[in-house]
Design an enzyme around this catalytic site. Structure first.
Site, PDB file in Angstrom:
ATOM      1  N   GLU A  94       0.748  -1.312  -0.013  1.00 33.14           N
ATOM      2  CA  GLU A  94      -0.079  -0.022   0.072  1.00 33.14           C
ATOM      3  C   GLU A  94       0.786   1.135  -0.091  1.00 33.14           C
ATOM      4  OE1 GLU A  94      -3.871  -1.532   2.805  1.00 33.14           O
ATOM      5  OE2 GLU A  94      -2.255  -0.740   3.675  1.00 33.14           O
ATOM      6  N   CYS A  95       0.566   2.049  -0.923  1.00 34.16           N
ATOM      7  CA  CYS A  95       1.283   3.648  -0.875  1.00 34.16           C
ATOM      8  C   CYS A  95       2.879   3.544  -0.666  1.00 34.16           C
ATOM      9  CB  CYS A  95       0.579   4.413   0.110  1.00 34.16           C
ATOM     10  SG  CYS A  95       0.627   6.016  -0.416  1.00 34.16           S
ATOM     11  N   GLY A  96       3.431   3.720   0.461  1.00 34.56           N
ATOM     12  CA  GLY A  96       4.734   3.706   0.428  1.00 34.56           C
ATOM     13  C   GLY A  96       5.292   2.299  -0.008  1.00 34.56           C
ATOM     14  N   LEU A 105       5.430   1.911  -3.534  1.00 35.65           N
ATOM     15  CA  LEU A 105       6.717   2.674  -4.199  1.00 35.65           C
ATOM     16  C   LEU A 105       7.884   2.096  -4.027  1.00 35.65           C
ATOM     17  CD1 LEU A 105       5.837   6.244  -2.825  1.00 35.65           C
ATOM     18  CD2 LEU A 105       5.450   5.317  -5.174  1.00 35.65           C
ATOM     19  N   GLY A 114      -0.722  -0.816  -4.948  1.00 34.72           N
ATOM     20  CA  GLY A 114      -1.198   0.509  -5.156  1.00 34.72           C
ATOM     21  C   GLY A 114      -1.418   1.613  -4.011  1.00 34.72           C
TER      22      GLY A 114
END
Length: 176
Positions: free
Chosen positions: A55-57, A60, A148
């Site tokens: 999730e998110c970080g 990335l 994502g």
């Protein structure tokens, strides 16, 4: 099972699934990049079929690069600072393909809040803003993973969380 992508050299041996939550990896990009051993271990374990949610970080971190720093490289695309927040607020996600959470049509709720974007956000889910006519394609996902920007709210669909846990159990049984 806790671990540190900054300090540890490998995932713990007992890991049967991986959850990489949100955070701000851009603040630690150089240190994350410097831990070659951990990045290689995660990349290899994912290539070997380890189920994962990012999730998110965490999303990335799994990309090829973050602000031109090499990251894990398990997911295609590069992450970069966006000129403005790409998406913000609550979303309802609808699976456009079969994923680790269930078949086409599986729904989950979550929220997005990020200042980064990627060259490849994915198209496994359609994100829709509640009470608005705003939607976009998002998430990279498959039979054993989902990744994502959305921070997922599993109470909106406990069966999605169960499906991920079943995937982890199958992985454990197959790799014994």
């Amino acid at each position: 099972i806790p671990f540190s992508p900054l300090l540890d050299q490998a995932l713990p041996d007992a890991v049967q699934g991986l959850l990489l939550g949100g955070g701000y990896p851009e603040l630690y990009a150089a240190r994350l990049c410097a831990n070659d051993a951990m990045r290689a271990d995660i990349r290899q374990k994912i290539a070997d079929g380890l189920p994962f949610l990012a999730e998110c970080g965490g999303f990335l971190y799994l990309k090829e690069t973050l602000d031109n720093h090499p990251m894990v490289g398990a997911l295609s695309g590069s992450a970069f600072a966006a000129r403005q927040k790409p998406h913000f607020g609550y979303v309802e996600l609808t699976a456009q393909t079969d994923t680790v959470f269930g078949p086409v049509g599986t729904k989950l709720r979550g929220h997005e809040f990020h200042y980064y974007d990627t060259t490849e956000n994915g198209s496994a889910f359609l994100a829709q803003k509640p009470f608005r006519d705003t939607s976009w394609m998002c998430m990279q996902a498959g039979k054993n993973y989902a990744a994502g920007f959305a921070h997922l709210y599993f109470y909106s669909n406990p069966k999605a969380a169960e499906a991920f846990l079943h995937c982890c159990r199958r992985f454990r049984e197959e790799t014994r």
